[in-house]
Design a protein around this motif. Sequence first.
Motif, mmCIF file in Angstrom:
data_model
loop_
_atom_site.group_PDB
_atom_site.id
_atom_site.type_symbol
_atom_site.label_atom_id
_atom_site.label_comp_id
_atom_site.label_asym_id
_atom_site.label_seq_id
_atom_site.Cartn_x
_atom_site.Cartn_y
_atom_site.Cartn_z
ATOM 1 N N HIS A 32 7.616 6.209 18.144
ATOM 2 C CA HIS A 32 6.390 6.133 17.341
ATOM 3 C C HIS A 32 5.435 5.117 17.968
ATOM 4 C CE1 HIS A 32 3.825 6.491 13.898
ATOM 5 N NE2 HIS A 32 3.984 5.237 13.529
ATOM 6 N N ASN A 37 7.061 -0.970 10.719
ATOM 7 C CA ASN A 37 6.828 -0.929 12.168
ATOM 8 C C ASN A 37 7.253 -2.220 12.864
ATOM 9 O OD1 ASN A 37 5.721 1.531 13.078
ATOM 10 N ND2 ASN A 37 3.801 1.103 11.996
ATOM 11 N N ASP A 39 9.628 -5.973 -4.474
ATOM 12 C CA ASP A 39 8.796 -6.756 -3.556
ATOM 13 C C ASP A 39 9.139 -8.226 -3.761
ATOM 14 O OD1 ASP A 39 5.981 -5.872 -1.914
ATOM 15 O OD2 ASP A 39 6.267 -8.019 -2.251
ATOM 16 N N MET A 91 11.058 7.282 9.395
ATOM 17 C CA MET A 91 9.977 8.249 9.225
ATOM 18 C C MET A 91 8.859 7.918 10.197
ATOM 19 S SD MET A 91 6.824 9.216 8.386
ATOM 20 C CE MET A 91 6.114 7.684 7.815
ATOM 21 N N THR A 119 9.417 -0.179 3.230
ATOM 22 C CA THR A 119 8.079 -0.418 3.810
ATOM 23 C C THR A 119 7.796 -1.915 3.891
ATOM 24 O OG1 THR A 119 6.984 -0.352 1.664
ATOM 25 C CG2 THR A 119 7.152 1.727 2.847
ATOM 26 N N GLN A 147 0.823 -1.219 0.000
ATOM 27 C CA GLN A 147 0.000 0.000 0.000
ATOM 28 C C GLN A 147 0.856 1.268 0.000
ATOM 29 O OE1 GLN A 147 -2.963 -0.707 -0.842
ATOM 30 N NE2 GLN A 147 -4.285 -0.714 0.954
ATOM 31 N N ILE A 148 1.793 1.355 0.956
ATOM 32 C CA ILE A 148 2.621 2.568 1.011
ATOM 33 C C ILE A 148 3.563 2.599 -0.189
ATOM 34 C CG2 ILE A 148 4.251 3.951 2.361
ATOM 35 C CD1 ILE A 148 3.234 2.627 4.886
ATOM 36 N N ILE A 194 10.261 2.807 7.194
ATOM 37 C CA ILE A 194 8.876 3.096 7.612
ATOM 38 C C ILE A 194 8.279 1.887 8.348
ATOM 39 C CG2 ILE A 194 6.582 3.828 6.845
ATOM 40 C CD1 ILE A 194 7.682 5.073 4.416
ATOM 41 N N LEU A 211 4.728 -6.506 7.603
ATOM 42 C CA LEU A 211 3.276 -6.532 7.808
ATOM 43 C C LEU A 211 2.793 -5.220 8.405
ATOM 44 C CD1 LEU A 211 2.601 -10.024 9.455
ATOM 45 C CD2 LEU A 211 2.748 -9.428 7.032
#
Length: 317
Positions: free
Chosen positions: A176, A121, A34, A144, A78, A13-14, A119, A81
């Motif tokens: 974050h 997480n 990817d 970020m 990115t 998505q990002i 990015i 998951l």
Amino acid sequence: MSRKKIALIGGGQIGGVLAQLCALRELGDVVLFDVVEGLPQGKTLDISEAAPVDNFDVCLKGANSYEEIAGSNVIIITAGLPRKPGMSRDDLIATNSKIMTSVAEGIKKHAPDAFIICISNPLDAMVTLCQKVTGFPKNRVMGMAGVLDSARFAAFIAWELGVSVKDVTAMVMGGHGDDMVPLIRYANVFGIPVMALLEKKYGSATKAKEVMDAMVKRTAGAGGEVVGLLKTGSAFYSPASSAICMAEAILRDQKRVLPVCALLEGEYGVDGYYVGVPCILGANGVEKIVEIDLDETEQALFNSSVSHVKELVDSLK
Ligand code: A3D
């Protein structure tokens, strides 16, 4: 002179929005990587076919092999998951640290001179891992989160006061997580403190504080608010815009002052941990960490956010 090259690791998505924004702003040629075959090729073909409509002169390529990222100036990661409803960012750590390790190894081998913006997480832990595995200097590996968290805070302030977002400056520091630290005292509208404007609007300091506290709470939970609505994943437009803002600052040597997840070595009393703090971003990546004064309350909130980051990062060891 050849164009700059941007590699986007993760074509979800990002990643897709990042590729489109790179093209629309003509930041440079793009490689979208990817592990899923066809996904990055399909997205980059789709975006490329809009070039005659949007008038951009950049080449976009999908890839499933790390050889393609060679020569990249900036890499945005990115891969990993995203959250689903009910999950915290920290719940992603086991899966995403395996993914981040393989991504960082690929970058180290094929693009050893690149600047990296993470990015994935949980952000503070993933960027730490990325720097450890690549061994790149601290000015070239950053995360970020602060640009996005600050944008959310600024948007809520602008909506509340009925003013243009262009005139609002608001910063969020710390990790974050839900204990991030929106800095109320520094939030302003073209130099006018937001608290003063709220007090004028409501004619009461108590009510102004109530309204600000609600915006602070909404900022800290803003990622979760989007997850709750989407149900199948997390925010992707605003995270992509925020990372592009950082990439552009580096590629165009803009010397922007932005909150960046950067490696602290003594600044703010923290040593050896990645935490969100204001930095100058330019051609050399994180060129300077800007140390601002925090009052007692701000410092206590920052310390508590940092202790959460430490716990999470130490769990990786
Ligand atoms: P998603 O749409 O699932 O895309 C992730 C992509 O990573 C998928 O296309 C996967 O195929 C790909 N992938 C998985 N393993 C690998 C690998 N080993 N190498 C390369 N690619 C791989 O997720 P998304 O784009 O919505 O989110 C990506 C990450 O960003 C997640 O970890 C989110 O939690 C995180 N995120 C962070 C923020 C911050 O502000 C820091 C905001 C929003 C999302």
